[in-house]
Enzyme design. Sequence first.
Site, short mmCIF file in Angstrom:
data_model
loop_
_atom_site.label_atom_id
_atom_site.label_comp_id
_atom_site.label_asym_id
_atom_site.label_seq_id
_atom_site.Cartn_x
_atom_site.Cartn_y
_atom_site.Cartn_z
N HIS A 78 -9.75 1.54 4.31
CA HIS A 78 -8.50 1.72 5.07
C HIS A 78 -8.74 2.72 6.20
CE1 HIS A 78 -4.42 2.79 6.13
NE2 HIS A 78 -4.05 1.64 5.57
N LYS A 102 0.12 4.25 -0.43
CA LYS A 102 -0.55 5.45 0.08
C LYS A 102 -0.29 6.64 -0.87
CE LYS A 102 -0.24 3.41 4.61
NZ LYS A 102 -0.22 3.57 6.05
N GLU A 142 -7.05 5.07 7.33
CA GLU A 142 -6.75 6.48 7.03
C GLU A 142 -7.91 7.15 6.31
OE1 GLU A 142 -2.97 5.70 5.22
OE2 GLU A 142 -2.12 5.28 7.18
N SER A 165 2.93 -1.84 10.70
CA SER A 165 4.36 -1.90 11.04
C SER A 165 5.02 -3.22 10.67
CB SER A 165 4.56 -1.58 12.53
OG SER A 165 4.16 -0.25 12.79
N GLU A 207 -5.93 -4.62 10.56
CA GLU A 207 -4.93 -3.59 10.76
C GLU A 207 -5.28 -2.77 12.00
OE1 GLU A 207 -2.68 -2.47 6.98
OE2 GLU A 207 -4.48 -1.26 7.02
N GLY A 248 2.05 2.38 11.04
CA GLY A 248 3.06 3.43 10.94
C GLY A 248 3.72 3.83 12.25
N ASN A 252 0.87 -1.18 0.00
CA ASN A 252 0.00 0.00 0.00
C ASN A 252 0.90 1.23 0.00
OD1 ASN A 252 -1.92 1.96 0.41
ND2 ASN A 252 -2.41 1.37 2.52
P1 PGA Z 1 2.46 0.48 7.79
O1 PGA Z 1 1.03 0.73 7.14
O2 PGA Z 1 3.01 -0.80 7.23
O3 PGA Z 1 3.27 1.69 7.39
O4 PGA Z 1 2.25 0.39 9.27
C1 PGA Z 1 0.16 -0.33 6.87
C2 PGA Z 1 -1.11 0.18 6.24
O5 PGA Z 1 -1.57 1.27 6.60
O6 PGA Z 1 -1.70 -0.46 5.35
#
Ligand code: PGA
Length: 253
Positions: A94, A11, A96, A211, A165, A171, A9
């Site tokens: 997601h 983003k 976000e 992460s 998630e 993150g 992903n």
């Molecule tokens: P990350 O994000 O691996 O940077 O923690 C995962 C995601 O948001 O899909």
Amino acid sequence: MHKSIIIANWKLNPGTASEARLLFSAVKKGVAGIRNAEVVVCPPFVYLPALSEIRRAASLGAQDCFWEDKGAYTGEVSSSMLKEFGVTHVIVGHSERRNWLGETDEMIARKIKAVLKEKLTPVLCVGERERDSSGDIPAIVEEQICTALSGLKKGEFKNGIIAYEPVWAIGTGRPDTPDDAARAAIFIRKIVKKVLGKTAGEGVRIIYGGSVNAKNAASFISKDIRGMEGMLVGGASLKADEFVQIVKSISEI
Ligand code: PGA
């Protein structure tokens, strides 16, 4: 055992189309000989046409879609448009998007229907904001799944993917523990069985995100139980070497 699936992903990255091409080409080259893991790269929408021309070895996914095919919906992109550019997977819900853009479970349910209508694979993201002090998988995860899958027929979503998630793990450099993630996978499969029946419950693939890096990825996949069957990788998917390392470590299990 299902083939593991590793989804990148990206983003809102990288900043330019030429960087996107370079990153995609490096990933494609790195995973070319790997047969027992599936790789999907989800770039921003605008890079899809260019990457669609050079795909192979890795599939293309999108990070979102709208629920209508076309019409007066400024700024939106439909699943049928994505399909034309060779997209096979669509991330839906997601955290976000839920947090920054007010996406609700009801909107997510409509998007899932639109993705399935085009025979693309939905990747439904669920997860709690904070870990319950009891250690139980919070009820919110069940609510997210039940609403997102509502209105589907029994057996539908059997080729779908659910990404667990936990928001606190995204993150932050603080991933969930493999044991808790495995428990979440078992719990999520039970919910899908309850909502859409045995065929969907057994067919759905459950993956972990939050992460993930080259050091910890393999620890989430277990041979002995039907737990996590792949990863959704954010930050670490922007470094081709590390992402390829993740895919290799999982494909060797
Ligand atoms: P990350 O994000 O691996 O940077 O923690 C995962 C995601 O948001 O899909």
